[in-house]
Design an enzyme around this catalytic site. Structure first.
Site, PDB file in Angstrom:
ATOM      1  N   TYR A  43      -1.856  -1.214  10.903  1.00 40.76           N
ATOM      2  CA  TYR A  43      -2.089  -1.724   9.547  1.00 40.76           C
ATOM      3  C   TYR A  43      -0.932  -1.331   8.638  1.00 40.76           C
ATOM      4  CZ  TYR A  43      -3.693  -1.781   4.724  1.00 40.76           C
ATOM      5  OH  TYR A  43      -3.758  -1.975   3.358  1.00 40.76           O
ATOM      6  N   LYS A  86       2.213  -3.665   6.776  1.00 37.29           N
ATOM      7  CA  LYS A  86       2.599  -3.708   5.350  1.00 37.29           C
ATOM      8  C   LYS A  86       4.104  -3.455   5.196  1.00 37.29           C
ATOM      9  CE  LYS A  86      -1.365  -4.518   3.384  1.00 37.29           C
ATOM     10  NZ  LYS A  86      -1.618  -5.806   2.743  1.00 37.29           N
ATOM     11  N   SER A 136       0.837  -1.199   0.000  1.00 40.40           N
ATOM     12  CA  SER A 136       0.000   0.000   0.000  1.00 40.40           C
ATOM     13  C   SER A 136       0.870   1.246   0.000  1.00 40.40           C
ATOM     14  CB  SER A 136      -0.858  -0.019   1.270  1.00 40.40           C
ATOM     15  OG  SER A 136      -1.460   1.235   1.482  1.00 40.40           O
ATOM     16  N   ARG A 180      -9.653  13.987  10.085  1.00 38.86           N
ATOM     17  CA  ARG A 180      -9.517  12.671  10.709  1.00 38.86           C
ATOM     18  C   ARG A 180      -8.076  12.500  11.184  1.00 38.86           C
ATOM     19  NH1 ARG A 180     -11.012   7.653   6.881  1.00 38.86           N
ATOM     20  NH2 ARG A 180      -9.231   8.479   5.726  1.00 38.86           N
TER      21      ARG A 180
HETATM   22  P1  NAD Z   1     -10.809  -7.431   1.272  1.00 36.78           P
HETATM   23  O1  NAD Z   1     -11.030  -7.481   2.724  1.00 36.78           O
HETATM   24  O2  NAD Z   1     -11.986  -7.227   0.378  1.00 36.78           O
HETATM   25  O3  NAD Z   1     -10.039  -8.762   0.783  1.00 36.78           O
HETATM   26  C1  NAD Z   1      -9.156  -9.467   1.625  1.00 36.78           C
HETATM   27  C2  NAD Z   1      -9.594 -10.936   1.597  1.00 36.78           C
HETATM   28  O4  NAD Z   1      -8.717 -11.690   2.433  1.00 36.78           O
HETATM   29  C3  NAD Z   1     -11.008 -11.142   2.130  1.00 36.78           C
HETATM   30  O5  NAD Z   1     -11.735 -11.906   1.193  1.00 36.78           O
HETATM   31  C4  NAD Z   1     -10.808 -11.900   3.445  1.00 36.78           C
HETATM   32  O6  NAD Z   1     -11.892 -12.782   3.707  1.00 36.78           O
HETATM   33  C5  NAD Z   1      -9.504 -12.610   3.171  1.00 36.78           C
HETATM   34  N1  NAD Z   1      -8.711 -12.949   4.377  1.00 36.78           N
HETATM   35  C6  NAD Z   1      -8.349 -12.142   5.419  1.00 36.78           C
HETATM   36  N2  NAD Z   1      -7.603 -12.822   6.296  1.00 36.78           N
HETATM   37  C7  NAD Z   1      -7.472 -14.093   5.816  1.00 36.78           C
HETATM   38  C8  NAD Z   1      -6.820 -15.272   6.277  1.00 36.78           C
HETATM   39  N3  NAD Z   1      -6.144 -15.295   7.428  1.00 36.78           N
HETATM   40  N4  NAD Z   1      -6.907 -16.404   5.524  1.00 36.78           N
HETATM   41  C9  NAD Z   1      -7.596 -16.408   4.350  1.00 36.78           C
HETATM   42  N5  NAD Z   1      -8.229 -15.325   3.876  1.00 36.78           N
HETATM   43  C10 NAD Z   1      -8.168 -14.178   4.592  1.00 36.78           C
HETATM   44  O7  NAD Z   1      -9.696  -6.311   0.993  1.00 36.78           O
HETATM   45  P2  NAD Z   1      -9.170  -5.722  -0.384  1.00 36.78           P
HETATM   46  O8  NAD Z   1      -9.567  -4.299  -0.442  1.00 36.78           O
HETATM   47  O9  NAD Z   1      -9.528  -6.619  -1.511  1.00 36.78           O
HETATM   48  O10 NAD Z   1      -7.622  -5.759  -0.102  1.00 36.78           O
HETATM   49  C11 NAD Z   1      -6.796  -6.828  -0.561  1.00 36.78           C
HETATM   50  C12 NAD Z   1      -5.373  -6.549  -0.113  1.00 36.78           C
HETATM   51  O11 NAD Z   1      -4.947  -5.302  -0.645  1.00 36.78           O
HETATM   52  C13 NAD Z   1      -5.191  -6.442   1.403  1.00 36.78           C
HETATM   53  O12 NAD Z   1      -3.974  -7.053   1.751  1.00 36.78           O
HETATM   54  C14 NAD Z   1      -5.152  -4.964   1.649  1.00 36.78           C
HETATM   55  O13 NAD Z   1      -4.414  -4.640   2.792  1.00 36.78           O
HETATM   56  C15 NAD Z   1      -4.446  -4.474   0.394  1.00 36.78           C
HETATM   57  N6  NAD Z   1      -4.743  -3.059   0.095  1.00 36.78           N
HETATM   58  C16 NAD Z   1      -6.044  -2.669  -0.052  1.00 36.78           C
HETATM   59  C17 NAD Z   1      -6.331  -1.333  -0.296  1.00 36.78           C
HETATM   60  C18 NAD Z   1      -7.769  -0.863  -0.434  1.00 36.78           C
HETATM   61  O14 NAD Z   1      -8.019   0.341  -0.386  1.00 36.78           O
HETATM   62  N7  NAD Z   1      -8.738  -1.723  -0.646  1.00 36.78           N
HETATM   63  C19 NAD Z   1      -5.292  -0.396  -0.405  1.00 36.78           C
HETATM   64  C20 NAD Z   1      -3.976  -0.838  -0.267  1.00 36.78           C
HETATM   65  C21 NAD Z   1      -3.712  -2.190  -0.022  1.00 36.78           C
HETATM   66  C1  UD1 Z   2      -7.001   5.040   3.756  1.00 32.62           C
HETATM   67  C2  UD1 Z   2      -6.015   4.534   4.780  1.00 32.62           C
HETATM   68  C3  UD1 Z   2      -4.825   3.917   4.074  1.00 32.62           C
HETATM   69  C4  UD1 Z   2      -5.274   2.855   3.076  1.00 32.62           C
HETATM   70  C5  UD1 Z   2      -6.259   3.508   2.097  1.00 32.62           C
HETATM   71  C6  UD1 Z   2      -6.787   2.584   1.063  1.00 32.62           C
HETATM   72  C7  UD1 Z   2      -6.311   6.044   6.719  1.00 32.62           C
HETATM   73  C8  UD1 Z   2      -5.679   7.105   7.562  1.00 32.62           C
HETATM   74  N1  UD1 Z   2      -5.598   5.633   5.642  1.00 32.62           N
HETATM   75  O1  UD1 Z   2      -6.373   6.035   2.997  1.00 32.62           O
HETATM   76  O2  UD1 Z   2      -3.960   3.326   5.023  1.00 32.62           O
HETATM   77  O3  UD1 Z   2      -4.161   2.313   2.377  1.00 32.62           O
HETATM   78  O4  UD1 Z   2      -7.357   4.019   2.867  1.00 32.62           O
HETATM   79  O5  UD1 Z   2      -7.659   1.655   1.636  1.00 32.62           O
HETATM   80  O6  UD1 Z   2      -7.387   5.564   7.001  1.00 32.62           O
HETATM   81  N2  UD1 Z   2     -12.657  11.239   3.610  1.00 32.62           N
HETATM   82  C9  UD1 Z   2     -13.677  12.078   3.983  1.00 32.62           C
HETATM   83  N3  UD1 Z   2     -14.817  11.528   4.502  1.00 32.62           N
HETATM   84  C10 UD1 Z   2     -14.977  10.171   4.641  1.00 32.62           C
HETATM   85  C11 UD1 Z   2     -13.918   9.316   4.260  1.00 32.62           C
HETATM   86  C12 UD1 Z   2     -12.757   9.892   3.765  1.00 32.62           C
HETATM   87  O7  UD1 Z   2     -13.578  13.303   3.863  1.00 32.62           O
HETATM   88  O8  UD1 Z   2     -16.039   9.717   5.113  1.00 32.62           O
HETATM   89  C13 UD1 Z   2     -11.436  11.840   3.008  1.00 32.62           C
HETATM   90  C14 UD1 Z   2     -10.140  11.541   3.732  1.00 32.62           C
HETATM   91  O9  UD1 Z   2      -9.850  12.512   4.693  1.00 32.62           O
HETATM   92  C15 UD1 Z   2      -9.133  11.540   2.560  1.00 32.62           C
HETATM   93  C16 UD1 Z   2      -9.971  11.032   1.360  1.00 32.62           C
HETATM   94  O10 UD1 Z   2     -11.330  11.264   1.717  1.00 32.62           O
HETATM   95  O11 UD1 Z   2      -8.729  12.857   2.270  1.00 32.62           O
HETATM   96  C17 UD1 Z   2      -9.767   9.553   1.076  1.00 32.62           C
HETATM   97  O12 UD1 Z   2      -9.985   8.820   2.284  1.00 32.62           O
HETATM   98  P1  UD1 Z   2      -9.987   7.220   2.322  1.00 32.62           P
HETATM   99  O13 UD1 Z   2     -10.847   6.684   1.250  1.00 32.62           O
HETATM  100  O14 UD1 Z   2     -10.290   6.809   3.720  1.00 32.62           O
HETATM  101  O15 UD1 Z   2      -8.490   6.831   1.939  1.00 32.62           O
HETATM  102  P2  UD1 Z   2      -7.099   7.339   2.605  1.00 32.62           P
HETATM  103  O16 UD1 Z   2      -7.322   8.136   3.820  1.00 32.62           O
HETATM  104  O17 UD1 Z   2      -6.297   7.938   1.518  1.00 32.62           O
END
Ligand code: NAD
Ligand code: UD1
Length: 343
Positions: A150, A154, A124, A291
Site C-alpha cells: 500500500y 503511494k 499519505s 503490530r
Molecule cells: P475509502 O475506501 O473510504 O474511499 C476510497 C473510495 O474509492 C471508496 O469509495 C471506493 O469504493 C473507491 N474505489 C476504490 N477503487 C476504485 C476504483 N477502481 N474505481 C472507482 N472507485 C474506486 O478510503 P478513504 O479513507 O476515504 O481514502 C481515500 C484516499 O485517501 C485513498 O486513496 C487512501 O489511500 C488515501 N488515504 C487515506 C488515509 C486514511 O487513513 N483514511 C490515510 C492516507 C491516505
Molecule cells: C495506518 C497505516 C498507514 C496509513 C494510516 C492511515 C499501518 C502500519 N499503517 O497508520 O499506512 O496511512 O493507517 O490510514 O497500518 N493501534 C492500537 N490498536 C489498534 C489499532 C491501532 O494500539 O487496534 C495503534 C497503532 O499501533 C498506532 C496508532 O494506534 O500507534 C494508530 O494506528 P492506526 O490508526 O492503525 O494508524 P497508523 O498505524 O498510524
C-alpha cells in the site's frame, strides 16, 4: 467550476465533496462503491441541498471510465479512489498495485486527453517510511524503508505524477500527504464505515465504546514515547476536507507536496482517554504485542501548508472523538451494513 472526485463516496471523499459543494463548486463523484455506498452521496445531497452527479464506474477499466467521462466537462480532479488497507495489501499485493496504480494511470490519460490540467492526489504520510526527524516536513526522504505494498503504491504514484508533469509542463498537481484522518462530519450523517474489523485505532475505539467489541488492543507500551504507546498526528476529517479546498484554490503549474496534519502528537492511551470522555462510556483496553511494521511516532510539520495554502487544522482531538461518537451512535452498523463482530 466542476470538480471530479474519484472515490468521492468514500470516507475522505464524502467530506471533501460536502466542503466543495458548500464552497459553491459543482461535484461529480466517480466511484465503483467497492468500499462505500451510494447512501453517502444521498446524505451529502441532503446536507447541502445540492445535487451531486454520480458515475458508478471502475476507474481501473480505461474504456469504461473514458467513456463515462467523455461527456462530462470538469476543470479539476481530486483523486481519492484506491484500496487502503495495509494488512490486505501485504496479503494481496497485485490487487493493490493493480487497483491503485492502473486507476491512476487511467485517470492521468483521461485528464490529458480532455486537457484537464488540475489534479489533487490523496497521498499519505506513509511515504516517509520510518521518521528520521521529530516532526516530518516535506523534504523528508520518501519511498525508503516502506514495509507494505500500500505504502509503496503511494510512493510510486507520486513519482508517476511527477513524470507526467515533466512531459506536460502546463499540468498542475498537488500531492497531499495525509497524517491520521479521524472523526466525522458534525451532523453524524457521514463518517467512516470500515468493513469487518477496523484496522485503524479510532473506529476500533468507537466500537468498543458502543459495546460492540470487548476491549481495545493497545499495540505495545514500550515505545520511546511519554506513556510507551505509539504517538500519531490525528487530523479531523473536516480539516482534511478543508485542506483539499485550499489545495484546489492554490494550484500552480508543477507538482507541489503538502503535509496535512495538525503538528500535534497523541498517544494511543490519549485517544482512548479522550474517547471515553467524549462518549461518557468506559473504554477498556489491554496491552498486546506491537503490530509488525509500526513505528513509535509520526508527527507532521504542517508549516508549508499553513503558509502556502493558508490552511491549518482547526479542530481538536476532542472534537474528533465527539463527532466520531455521534456518527457511531447514529450509524452503529455503518452505511454498508458490513460491521461484523468476529475477529
Ligand atoms: P475509502 O475506501 O473510504 O474511499 C476510497 C473510495 O474509492 C471508496 O469509495 C471506493 O469504493 C473507491 N474505489 C476504490 N477503487 C476504485 C476504483 N477502481 N474505481 C472507482 N472507485 C474506486 O478510503 P478513504 O479513507 O476515504 O481514502 C481515500 C484516499 O485517501 C485513498 O486513496 C487512501 O489511500 C488515501 N488515504 C487515506 C488515509 C486514511 O487513513 N483514511 C490515510 C492516507 C491516505
Ligand atoms: C495506518 C497505516 C498507514 C496509513 C494510516 C492511515 C499501518 C502500519 N499503517 O497508520 O499506512 O496511512 O493507517 O490510514 O497500518 N493501534 C492500537 N490498536 C489498534 C489499532 C491501532 O494500539 O487496534 C495503534 C497503532 O499501533 C498506532 C496508532 O494506534 O500507534 C494508530 O494506528 P492506526 O490508526 O492503525 O494508524 P497508523 O498505524 O498510524
Amino acid at each position: 467550476m466542476r470538480v471530479l472526485l474519484t472515490g468521492g463516496a468514500g470516507y475522505i471523499g464524502s467530506h471533501t465533496a460536502l466542503v466543495l459543494l458548500e464552497a459553491g463548486y459543482d461535484v461529480t463523484v466517480l466511484d465503483d462503491f467497492s468500499n462505500s455506498s451510494a447512501e453517502s452521496v444521498a446524505r451529502i445531497e441532503a446536507l447541502t441541498d445540492r445535487s451531486v452527479q454520480t458515475i458508478a464506474c471502475n476507474l481501473g477499466d480505461l474504456r469504461e471510465a473514458a467513456q463515462a467521462l467523455q461527456v462530462i466537462d470538469f476543470e479539476a480532479a481530486i483523486h481519492l479512489a484506491g484500496f487502503k488497507a495495509v494488512g490486505e495489501s501485504v496479503k494481496n499485493p497485485s490487487a493493490y498495485y493493480r487497483n491503485n496504480i492502473v486507476s491512476t494511470l487511467n485517470l492521468l490519460d483521461i485528464l490529458r486527453a480532455k486537457n484537464v490540467r488540475e489534479l489533487v492526489f490523496s497521498s499519505s504520510a506513509t511515504v516517509y517510511g520510518v521518521p528520521q526527524t521529530e516532526r516530518i516536513d516535506e523534504s523528508h526522504p520518501t519511498g525508503q524503508g516502506l514495509t507494505n505494498p500500500y505504502g509503496r503504491s503511494k510512493a510510486m504514484i507520486e513519482q508517476i505524477i511527477r513524470d507526467v508533469h515533466a512531459s506536460w509542463p502546463d499540468f498542475k498537481a498537488v500531492l497531499l500527504r495525509y497524517f491520521n484522518p479521524v472523526g466525522a462530519h458534525e451532523s453524524g450523517r457521514i463518517g467512516e464505515s470500515p468493513s469487518g474489523v477496523p484496522n485503524n485505532l479510532m473506529p476500533y475505539v468507537a466500537q468498543v465504546a458502543a459495546g460492540q467489541r470487548e476491549s481495545v488492543k493497545v499495540f505495545g507500551d514500550a515505545y520511546a514515547t511519554p506513556d510507551g504507546t505509539g504517538v500519531r498526528d490525528y487530523i479531523h476529517v473536516m480539516d482534511l476536507a478543508d485542506g483539499h479546498l485550499a489545495a484546489l484554490q492554490h494550484l500552480e503549474p508543477g507538482v507541489a507536496t503538502y503535509n496535512l496534519g495538525s503538528g500535534i502528537g497523541y498517544s494511543v492511551l490519549d485517544v482512548i482517554g479522550a474517547y471515553a470522555e467524549a462518549s461518557g462510556k468506559d473504554v477498556p483496553y489491554v496491552i498486546t504485542e506491537p503490530r509488525a511494521g509500526d513505528v513509535s511516532r509520526v508527527i507532521a510539520d504542517p508549516s508549508r501548508a499553513n503558509q502556502m495554502l493558508g490552511w491549518s487544522a482547526k479542530r481538536s482531538l476532542d472534537d474528533a472523538c465527539r463527532d466520531s461518537w455521534r456518527w457511531q451512535k447514529q450509524n452503529p452498523e455503518g452505511l454498508q451494513g458490513r460491521y461484523t463482530v468476529a475477529e
